[in-house]
Design an enzyme around this catalytic site. Structure first.
Site, PDB file in Angstrom:
ATOM      1  N   ALA A 122      55.551  30.715  40.436  1.00 30.56           N
ATOM      2  CA  ALA A 122      54.492  31.616  40.996  1.00 30.56           C
ATOM      3  C   ALA A 122      54.035  29.741  41.534  1.00 30.56           C
ATOM      4  CB  ALA A 122      53.808  31.851  40.218  1.00 30.56           C
ATOM      5  N   LYS A 123      52.869  30.198  42.549  1.00 30.60           N
ATOM      6  CA  LYS A 123      51.751  29.594  43.851  1.00 30.60           C
ATOM      7  C   LYS A 123      50.296  30.457  44.237  1.00 30.60           C
ATOM      8  CE  LYS A 123      52.284  25.309  44.847  1.00 30.60           C
ATOM      9  NZ  LYS A 123      53.083  24.200  44.538  1.00 30.60           N
ATOM     10  N   GLY A 124      49.523  29.925  44.513  1.00 30.32           N
ATOM     11  CA  GLY A 124      48.436  30.496  45.004  1.00 30.32           C
ATOM     12  C   GLY A 124      47.579  29.237  46.347  1.00 30.32           C
TER      13      GLY A 124
END
Length: 432
Positions: A122-124
């Site tokens: 994931a990445k944000g």
């Protein structure tokens, strides 16, 4: 306020020509397709990997110190969770975008699989320049963003961590905001926290330590003991500084380190601990150097190992001809463009990919998560010992694949990752 766009709409953008620096997403997809062509994997599984599971887009309104209200844009991309909860950093930067988050989330999936960690990618991020926010504004932004994505994160769902523009304090605010809404203290919702509230010793230094470990191993793999190796490190932030100092301690001759002001250079070797890192004194490398060269000149130094640990696309088709190092170890995420990677491969210059080299961060994040859910902390010595063990196991697995194939080190790392994730997908099947 949030909106979830169907995954297929997030991968429709055309890829740039191979001779142009690509976005993180375009590069990640090219690397995936190349790896898939080298491994016996069901094409239907590969097709799933090209698409994120979900991309959450939110608006984040905050009150500025002057009383005005400003609205920022935030994202959380979740790529694949077949092996465990989503895991990945959270960055505050003006150039954060949907595509960047998806591409970086894909890299996190491969990174976790290379390390054989039971997480997915994931990445944000939030589109903001954190330097333009006061500490109070940064806290309000973090708490509001946490609330906006609260339904899609959690210790068994998606676990954010620090990244560009965020730090341990950011994770403290995030953990507190999440915990207040859940009515219980939940330290495992994020990693990279201060140890006093459930963080792990050695977490901040871990990406740099893993780069140093991999540099040591690849130098010895090519019959250059670390004590006889020369090293240049572009980027003297958390990753680059920790890597350079460890390599210095272990006997390597670190001839150059840099930040945006330029590079300190000494062909006889620098005292890396006398030069402040970006965290210790921002943009101060050149001011503490007796002799300097430009960042571009650093990339062209005749050294045994070059470690680009600053930004993505630092080495592209435009400047790759200047690279004279015998080996490149990626400290940053995506510092070598796809086109440059192929040119280096044609020249016989090994490139150890980021998904192996800087995987110490997610590995110690996994250790932190284990400590949080078990409510039992580890000593710094144990963390470093466990990290050493995991990095050596991952390096050995990739080296074994490298020797068994005709591809590059990147191909080998992707093959290891892709095989593990594909096996998990095949074991679980497709619901319903």
């Amino acid at each position: 306020m949030s909106s979830d766009t169907p995954p297929q709409s997030t991968v429709d953008s055309p890829e740039p020509p191979a001779d142009e620096p690509a976005s993180a997403l375009a590069t990640a997809r090219r690397q995936l397709r190349r790896a898939a062509s080298l491994v016996d994997v069901d094409p239907n599984v590969v097709e799933r990997f090209l698409h994120p599971d979900a991309v959450h887009e939110v608006t984040v309104p905050i009150e500025r110190d002057d009383g005005s209200v400003e609205v920022f844009r935030g994202y959380r991309a979740q790529h694949d969770s077949v092996r465990g909860p989503y895991k990945g950093g959270l960055r505050y930067h003006p150039e954060v975008s949907r595509e960047e988050c998806i591409g970086l989330a894909m890299w996190m999936t491969w990174k976790c699989a290379v390390m054989d960690i039971p997480f997915g990618g994931a990445k944000g991020g939030v589109v903001v320049d954190p330097k333009e926010l006061s500490d109070d504004e940064r806290e309000r932004l973090t708490r509001r963003f946490t609330d906006e994505i609260r339904d899609v994160i959690g210790p068994t769902t998606d676990i954010p961590a620090p990244d560009m523009g965020t730090d341990a304090e950011t994770m403290s605010w995030m953990m507190d905001a999440y915990s207040m809404q859940e009515a219980e203290t939940i330290p495992g919702v994020v990693t990279g926290k201060p140890p006093v509230i459930g963080g792990s010793e050695g977490r901040a230094e871990a990406p740099g330590r893993s780069v140093a470990i991999v540099t040591r191993e690849i130098a010895e793999y090519y019959d250059t003991p670390l004590a006889e190796a020369t090293v240049a490190v572009q980027g003297f932030g958390s990753v680059g500084a920790n890597a350079a100092r460890l390599l210095d301690d272990w006997g390597a001759t670190v001839v150059a380190v840099s930040d945006v002001t330029g590079a300190a250079y000494d062909p006889d070797g620098l005292d890396t601990r006398s030069i402040p890192s970006h965290e210790e004194e921002p943009e101060a490398v050149a001011a503490h150097a007796d002799r300097t060269v430009t960042n571009e000149a650093l990339l062209g130094l005749d050294v045994d190992v070059l470690v680009p640990a600053a930004v993505g696309n630092a080495i592209t088709e435009t400047n790759v001809s200047e690279v004279r190092a015998d080996v490149v170890v990626e400290g940053a995420n995506g510092p070598v463009s796809f086109a440059a990677d192929e040119i280096l491969a044609d020249r016989g210059v090994p490139v150890v990919p980021d998904i192996l080299a800087n995987a110490g961060g997610v590995t110690v994040s996994y250790f932190e998560w284990l400590q949080d859910i078990n409510r039992r902390s580890w000593s710094a010595e144990r963390v470093n010992e466990e990290l050493e063990t995991e990095m050596l196991a991952a390096f050995e697995a990739v080296a074994e694949e490298f020797e068994a194939s005709d591809g590059t080190w990147r191909d080998a790392a992707y093959a290891v990752a892709l095989s593990r994730i594909a096996e998990a997908h095949e074991a679980r099947g497709l619901w319903p």
